[in-house]
Enzyme design. Structure first.
Site, PDB file in Angstrom:
ATOM      1  NE  ARG A   1      46.532  -8.771 -35.866  1.00 53.95           N
ATOM      2  CZ  ARG A   1      47.832  -8.829 -36.171  1.00 53.95           C
ATOM      3  NH1 ARG A   1      48.673  -9.537 -35.428  1.00 53.95           N
ATOM      4  NH2 ARG A   1      48.302  -8.176 -37.214  1.00 53.95           N
TER       5      ARG A   1
ATOM      6  CE1 TYR B   1      56.848 -10.319 -30.970  1.00 57.38           C
ATOM      7  CE2 TYR B   1      56.482  -8.685 -32.685  1.00 57.38           C
ATOM      8  CZ  TYR B   1      56.155  -9.889 -32.079  1.00 57.38           C
ATOM      9  OH  TYR B   1      55.115 -10.639 -32.573  1.00 57.38           O
TER      10      TYR B   1
ATOM     11  CG  HIS C   1      50.729 -11.525 -41.153  1.00 54.29           C
ATOM     12  ND1 HIS C   1      50.322 -11.397 -39.844  1.00 54.29           N
ATOM     13  CD2 HIS C   1      52.076 -11.610 -41.112  1.00 54.29           C
ATOM     14  CE1 HIS C   1      51.372 -11.417 -39.037  1.00 54.29           C
ATOM     15  NE2 HIS C   1      52.453 -11.553 -39.801  1.00 54.29           N
TER      16      HIS C   1
ATOM     17  CD  GLU D   1      55.192  -6.712 -37.654  1.00 50.96           C
ATOM     18  OE1 GLU D   1      56.075  -7.239 -38.379  1.00 50.96           O
ATOM     19  OE2 GLU D   1      55.095  -6.950 -36.440  1.00 50.96           O
TER      20      GLU D   1
ATOM     21  CD  GLU E   1      52.471  -9.902 -34.735  1.00 49.90           C
ATOM     22  OE1 GLU E   1      53.712 -10.017 -34.514  1.00 49.90           O
ATOM     23  OE2 GLU E   1      51.966  -9.988 -35.867  1.00 49.90           O
TER      24      GLU E   1
ATOM     25  CG  ASN F   1      52.292  -6.261 -34.403  1.00 51.09           C
ATOM     26  OD1 ASN F   1      51.208  -6.236 -33.818  1.00 51.09           O
ATOM     27  ND2 ASN F   1      52.466  -6.896 -35.549  1.00 51.09           N
TER      28      ASN F   1
END
Length: 446
Positions: free
Chosen positions: A75, A293, A118, A163, A352, A291
């Site tokens: 990606r 985290y 991005h 995002e 991600e 994504n």
């Protein structure tokens, strides 16, 4: 080892501004991140992406490294100002770079997954108002059409935006990212125009190729109250609304959440939402990128304060990464189950997941990163649990392939499977790279 479903996609990921460098080469013009990074005090140590990992000039050896990881997919993002350096101008040299990238991946048996945006908005568009202006969404669709026309025979999977919460709120709401504006009303308009841009770009791609796989990637997090106090629970609801539902609901339900609209009525009348916009935004997705985290804890913020910037708390006693993000893999299972439960059976990819740690070259020239291995192992197990409970999760992309320019943190944080010695641009695979290769091999044909 535990096995993932047959056909599960194993990948790694990067973003153009974080690795490419070559900021002035072959016709590229400045993005908002070039301008922001050149602003004194905006980025740690005054770092910029001008050179980054010099990936633009080191494409073939980097593609060889990707192939040696054993991944089936890569990606990457495309630099908008490298493709459309001035209004109405298409830069063939920029398109040629991505053609070489896509062809090089196919030659190595790796499937390209392209992200169109991005965060590197051309500076000339920001000079005209950026994502606060509706015209930027229209320009984004034109750019998406240019990219798709050039790469359609080599790229089948397109992520429109990465995002958009970060672009809108860190960029326009808090001023922590480019373009560095701290205006909540601007962040709300940017939110809508980013999502509208997503919808318009998806339309443009599907007009040319109805078989193209088009999705969007959102940074999502479970949100819970810091204490049992009802005020903290209310704060958690507000944070979840601004961080998660403000993006999930229009994309997957065709409406903004009413409580979030009311929350921001004091700063915006939402007049930027025009008839037909939400239908465009909510066109069916081929996939949703997630994504993940960390989960978030919320505490009651002062009256009038932002629910994310002011209300975020760290859980006590939980290990953290070099970013001071808590390591809580169970939050990934919780998030994936919630998406299926509340938003239906949309196909999902973890686009991600990864962690920064204090990596270094040891005297033997190795980079041992057991913390990253433990982090990835735990999060893969969490993802596997969600699949076992019925979640349609189709792939997992480690963030990131290379150590790189970590936005406002500059080069101080290392997320990569590959260590980059920035002065020499030498690449050194970390222990986690070998571990990930072994996991992929173990999930190969039985």
């Amino acid at each position: 080892m535990f096995r993932f479903p047959e056909g599960f996609v194993w990948g790694t990921a990067t973003a153009a501004y974080q690795i490419e460098g070559a900021a002035r080469d072959d016709g590229r013009t400045p993005s908002i991140w070039d301008t922001f990074a050149a602003t004194p005090g905006a980025v740690r140590n005054g770092d910029t992406g001008e050179i980054a990992c010099d990936h633009y000039h080191r494409l073939d050896p980097d593609l060889d490294l990707i192939a040696r990881l054993g991944v089936g997919a890569y990606r990457f993002s495309i630099s908008w100002p490298r493709i459309v350096p001035e209004p109405g101008q298409v830069n063939q040299k920029g398109l040629d770079f991505y053609r070489r990238l896509v062809d090089g991946l196919h030659e190595r048996g790796v499937t390209p997954y392209a992200t169109l945006y991005h965060w590197d908005l051309p500076q000339y568009l920001e000079d005209e108002g950026g994502w606060v202006e509706r015209a930027t969404a229209e320009r984004f669709a034109e750019y998406a059409d240019i990219v798709h026309e050039a790469l359609a025979d080599g790229v089948a999977h397109y992520t429109t935006l990465n995002e958009p919460w970060v672009s809108a709120w860190l960029g326009y709401g808090y001023g922590w990212h480019a373009p560095g504006r701290a205006e909540p009303a601007a962040a709300l308009a940017a939110t809508h125009h980013l999502l509208l841009g997503h919808g318009l770009a998806a339309e443009a791609i599907r007009r040319r190729d109805p078989s193209a796989q088009v999705g969007i990637t959102l940074n999502l997090a479970p949100v819970g109250p810091a204490t049992a106090d009802p005020a903290d629970q209310a704060a958690a609801d507000r944070m979840d609304g601004q961080l998660n539902r403000l993006f999930l609901d229009p994309v997957l339900r065709g409406a903004y959440p009413a409580d979030v609209v009311e929350l921001y009525r004091p700063v915006s009348d939402f007049a930027f939402v025009q008839d037909g916009d939400l239908a465009t935004i909510a066109a069916p997705l081929d996939f949703l990128g997630v994504n993940y985290y960390r989960p978030n804890l919320a505490a009651a913020e002062p009256p009038g304060a932002d629910p994310v910037a002011a209300g975020l708390r760290l859980p006590p006693g939980v290990p953290v990464t070099a970013m001071d993000w808590p390591i809580q893999p169970d939050g990934l299972t919780e998030l994936l189950l919630r998406l299926r439960r509340e938003y239906g059976p949309v196909p999902l990819y973890i686009t991600e997941n990864g962690a920064a740690f204090h990596d270094y070259l040891d005297p033997a020239g190795r980079v041992e990163d057991p913390e990253r291995i433990a982090y990835l192992d735990a999060h893969l197990r969490a993802a596997h649990t969600a699949i076992g409970e019925g979640v349609d999760l189709r792939g997992y992309f480690v963030w990131s392939f290379l150590d790189n320019f970590e936005w406002a943190e500059g080069y101080s944080k290392r997320f990569g499977l590959i260590y980059v010695e920035y002065g020499s641009q030498r690449r050194v695979p970390k222990a986690s790279a070998g571990w990930y290769r072994d996991v992929i091999r173990a999930n190969g044909p039985a």
